[in-house]
Motif scaffolding. Sequence first.
Motif, PDB file in Angstrom:
ATOM      1  N   ASP A 161      -9.126  11.323  13.882  1.00  0.00           N
ATOM      2  CA  ASP A 161      -7.834  11.167  14.562  1.00  0.00           C
ATOM      3  C   ASP A 161      -6.724  11.837  13.746  1.00  0.00           C
ATOM      4  O   ASP A 161      -5.860  12.526  14.288  1.00  0.00           O
ATOM      5  N   PHE A 162      -6.760  11.611  12.425  1.00  0.00           N
ATOM      6  CA  PHE A 162      -5.713  12.175  11.578  1.00  0.00           C
ATOM      7  C   PHE A 162      -5.801  13.697  11.531  1.00  0.00           C
ATOM      8  O   PHE A 162      -4.770  14.375  11.547  1.00  0.00           O
ATOM      9  N   ALA A 163      -7.006  14.238  11.491  1.00  0.00           N
ATOM     10  CA  ALA A 163      -7.171  15.696  11.471  1.00  0.00           C
ATOM     11  C   ALA A 163      -6.601  16.319  12.745  1.00  0.00           C
ATOM     12  O   ALA A 163      -5.928  17.355  12.693  1.00  0.00           O
ATOM     13  N   ALA A 164      -6.845  15.688  13.892  1.00  0.00           N
ATOM     14  CA  ALA A 164      -6.303  16.198  15.159  1.00  0.00           C
ATOM     15  C   ALA A 164      -4.779  16.128  15.151  1.00  0.00           C
ATOM     16  O   ALA A 164      -4.097  17.055  15.602  1.00  0.00           O
ATOM     17  N   PHE A 165      -4.243  15.035  14.618  1.00  0.00           N
ATOM     18  CA  PHE A 165      -2.787  14.844  14.562  1.00  0.00           C
ATOM     19  C   PHE A 165      -2.152  15.841  13.602  1.00  0.00           C
ATOM     20  O   PHE A 165      -1.232  16.580  13.966  1.00  0.00           O
ATOM     21  N   SER A 166      -2.648  15.898  12.373  1.00  0.00           N
ATOM     22  CA  SER A 166      -2.017  16.749  11.357  1.00  0.00           C
ATOM     23  C   SER A 166      -2.201  18.231  11.652  1.00  0.00           C
ATOM     24  O   SER A 166      -1.403  19.056  11.221  1.00  0.00           O
ATOM     25  N   GLY A 167      -3.251  18.574  12.404  1.00  0.00           N
ATOM     26  CA  GLY A 167      -3.509  19.971  12.722  1.00  0.00           C
ATOM     27  C   GLY A 167      -2.927  20.423  14.048  1.00  0.00           C
ATOM     28  O   GLY A 167      -3.093  21.586  14.438  1.00  0.00           O
ATOM     29  N   ALA A 168      -2.242  19.528  14.745  1.00  0.00           N
ATOM     30  CA  ALA A 168      -1.688  19.860  16.060  1.00  0.00           C
ATOM     31  C   ALA A 168      -0.572  20.893  15.942  1.00  0.00           C
ATOM     32  O   ALA A 168       0.130  20.939  14.932  1.00  0.00           O
ATOM     33  N   ASP A 169      -0.429  21.709  16.976  1.00  0.00           N
ATOM     34  CA  ASP A 169       0.676  22.683  17.009  1.00  0.00           C
ATOM     35  C   ASP A 169       2.015  21.970  16.884  1.00  0.00           C
ATOM     36  O   ASP A 169       2.936  22.471  16.255  1.00  0.00           O
ATOM     37  N   PHE A 208       9.724   8.785   9.991  1.00  0.00           N
ATOM     38  CA  PHE A 208      10.505   9.498  10.996  1.00  0.00           C
ATOM     39  C   PHE A 208      11.743  10.102  10.358  1.00  0.00           C
ATOM     40  O   PHE A 208      12.143   9.714   9.256  1.00  0.00           O
ATOM     41  N   ASN A 209      12.336  11.061  11.039  1.00  0.00           N
ATOM     42  CA  ASN A 209      13.583  11.644  10.562  1.00  0.00           C
ATOM     43  C   ASN A 209      14.708  10.639  10.744  1.00  0.00           C
ATOM     44  O   ASN A 209      14.789   9.951  11.755  1.00  0.00           O
ATOM     45  N   MET A 263       0.848  -1.182   0.000  1.00  0.00           N
ATOM     46  CA  MET A 263       0.000   0.000   0.000  1.00  0.00           C
ATOM     47  C   MET A 263       0.890   1.240   0.000  1.00  0.00           C
ATOM     48  O   MET A 263       1.809   1.351   0.796  1.00  0.00           O
ATOM     49  N   THR A 264       0.605   2.144  -0.906  1.00  0.00           N
ATOM     50  CA  THR A 264       1.339   3.404  -0.959  1.00  0.00           C
ATOM     51  C   THR A 264       0.423   4.528  -0.501  1.00  0.00           C
ATOM     52  O   THR A 264      -0.706   4.651  -0.983  1.00  0.00           O
ATOM     53  N   ILE A 265       0.905   5.320   0.449  1.00  0.00           N
ATOM     54  CA  ILE A 265       0.135   6.440   0.985  1.00  0.00           C
ATOM     55  C   ILE A 265       0.898   7.721   0.672  1.00  0.00           C
ATOM     56  O   ILE A 265       2.108   7.795   0.914  1.00  0.00           O
ATOM     57  N   ASN A 266       0.220   8.704   0.093  1.00  0.00           N
ATOM     58  CA  ASN A 266       0.861   9.985  -0.200  1.00  0.00           C
ATOM     59  C   ASN A 266       1.289  10.644   1.101  1.00  0.00           C
ATOM     60  O   ASN A 266       0.517  10.718   2.049  1.00  0.00           O
ATOM     61  N   MET A 267       2.521  11.135   1.115  1.00  0.00           N
ATOM     62  CA  MET A 267       3.103  11.700   2.322  1.00  0.00           C
ATOM     63  C   MET A 267       3.262  13.212   2.172  1.00  0.00           C
ATOM     64  O   MET A 267       3.560  13.711   1.087  1.00  0.00           O
ATOM     65  N   THR A 268       3.066  13.916   3.290  1.00  0.00           N
ATOM     66  CA  THR A 268       3.220  15.363   3.336  1.00  0.00           C
ATOM     67  C   THR A 268       4.298  15.695   4.364  1.00  0.00           C
ATOM     68  O   THR A 268       4.199  15.265   5.514  1.00  0.00           O
ATOM     69  N   PRO A 269       5.331  16.447   3.965  1.00  0.00           N
ATOM     70  CA  PRO A 269       6.371  16.834   4.935  1.00  0.00           C
ATOM     71  C   PRO A 269       5.787  17.680   6.067  1.00  0.00           C
ATOM     72  O   PRO A 269       4.844  18.454   5.837  1.00  0.00           O
ATOM     73  N   VAL A 270       6.324  17.519   7.270  1.00  0.00           N
ATOM     74  CA  VAL A 270       5.888  18.310   8.425  1.00  0.00           C
ATOM     75  C   VAL A 270       7.121  18.915   9.098  1.00  0.00           C
ATOM     76  O   VAL A 270       8.239  18.433   8.920  1.00  0.00           O
ATOM     77  N   LYS A 271       6.890  19.990   9.847  1.00  0.00           N
ATOM     78  CA  LYS A 271       7.976  20.600  10.620  1.00  0.00           C
ATOM     79  C   LYS A 271       8.008  19.938  11.982  1.00  0.00           C
ATOM     80  O   LYS A 271       7.126  20.165  12.812  1.00  0.00           O
ATOM     81  N   SER A 272       8.980  19.091  12.191  1.00  0.00           N
ATOM     82  CA  SER A 272       9.100  18.353  13.442  1.00  0.00           C
ATOM     83  C   SER A 272      10.541  17.876  13.583  1.00  0.00           C
ATOM     84  O   SER A 272      11.180  17.527  12.591  1.00  0.00           O
ATOM     85  N   SER A 273      11.027  17.856  14.807  1.00  0.00           N
ATOM     86  CA  SER A 273      12.386  17.357  15.028  1.00  0.00           C
ATOM     87  C   SER A 273      12.436  15.833  14.956  1.00  0.00           C
ATOM     88  O   SER A 273      13.499  15.256  14.767  1.00  0.00           O
ATOM     89  N   VAL A 287       3.169  18.135  15.823  1.00  0.00           N
ATOM     90  CA  VAL A 287       2.781  16.777  15.450  1.00  0.00           C
ATOM     91  C   VAL A 287       3.572  15.756  16.259  1.00  0.00           C
ATOM     92  O   VAL A 287       3.051  14.701  16.619  1.00  0.00           O
ATOM     93  N   GLY A 288       4.832  16.074  16.570  1.00  0.00           N
ATOM     94  CA  GLY A 288       5.642  15.155  17.369  1.00  0.00           C
ATOM     95  C   GLY A 288       5.073  14.966  18.759  1.00  0.00           C
ATOM     96  O   GLY A 288       4.906  13.838  19.227  1.00  0.00           O
ATOM     97  N   SER A 289       4.739  16.051  19.435  1.00  0.00           N
ATOM     98  CA  SER A 289       4.160  15.960  20.776  1.00  0.00           C
ATOM     99  C   SER A 289       2.824  15.232  20.740  1.00  0.00           C
ATOM    100  O   SER A 289       2.545  14.386  21.596  1.00  0.00           O
ATOM    101  N   HIS A 290       1.999  15.540  19.752  1.00  0.00           N
ATOM    102  CA  HIS A 290       0.697  14.868  19.630  1.00  0.00           C
ATOM    103  C   HIS A 290       0.901  13.364  19.444  1.00  0.00           C
ATOM    104  O   HIS A 290       0.237  12.550  20.084  1.00  0.00           O
TER     105      HIS A 290
END
Length: 84
Positions: free
Chosen positions: A49-57, A29-30, A1-11, A59-62
Amino acid sequence: MTINMTPVKSSQIHSIGHDAATNTLAIRFNGRNNSPGSLYHYSNVNAEDFAAFSGADSVGSHFYRNIKPHTDRFPYERINEEQQ
């Protein structure tokens, strides 16, 4: 299964994606030197669940508070991309 990925700002997290048809969350993960690292798929992650995760201030902490510790609710597997 291939899922389209979106880069996020996270350490800790390089990019995320979601497949609503299978309720699968994909997290890459990095790796070393901010390069893309290992890919994991988490099950039972619905659109809400994904909306809460992707919209979190943060994403790593969430992720580390709301997804990772709950392996009974969100079982996961490391994806061996060499087989795909």
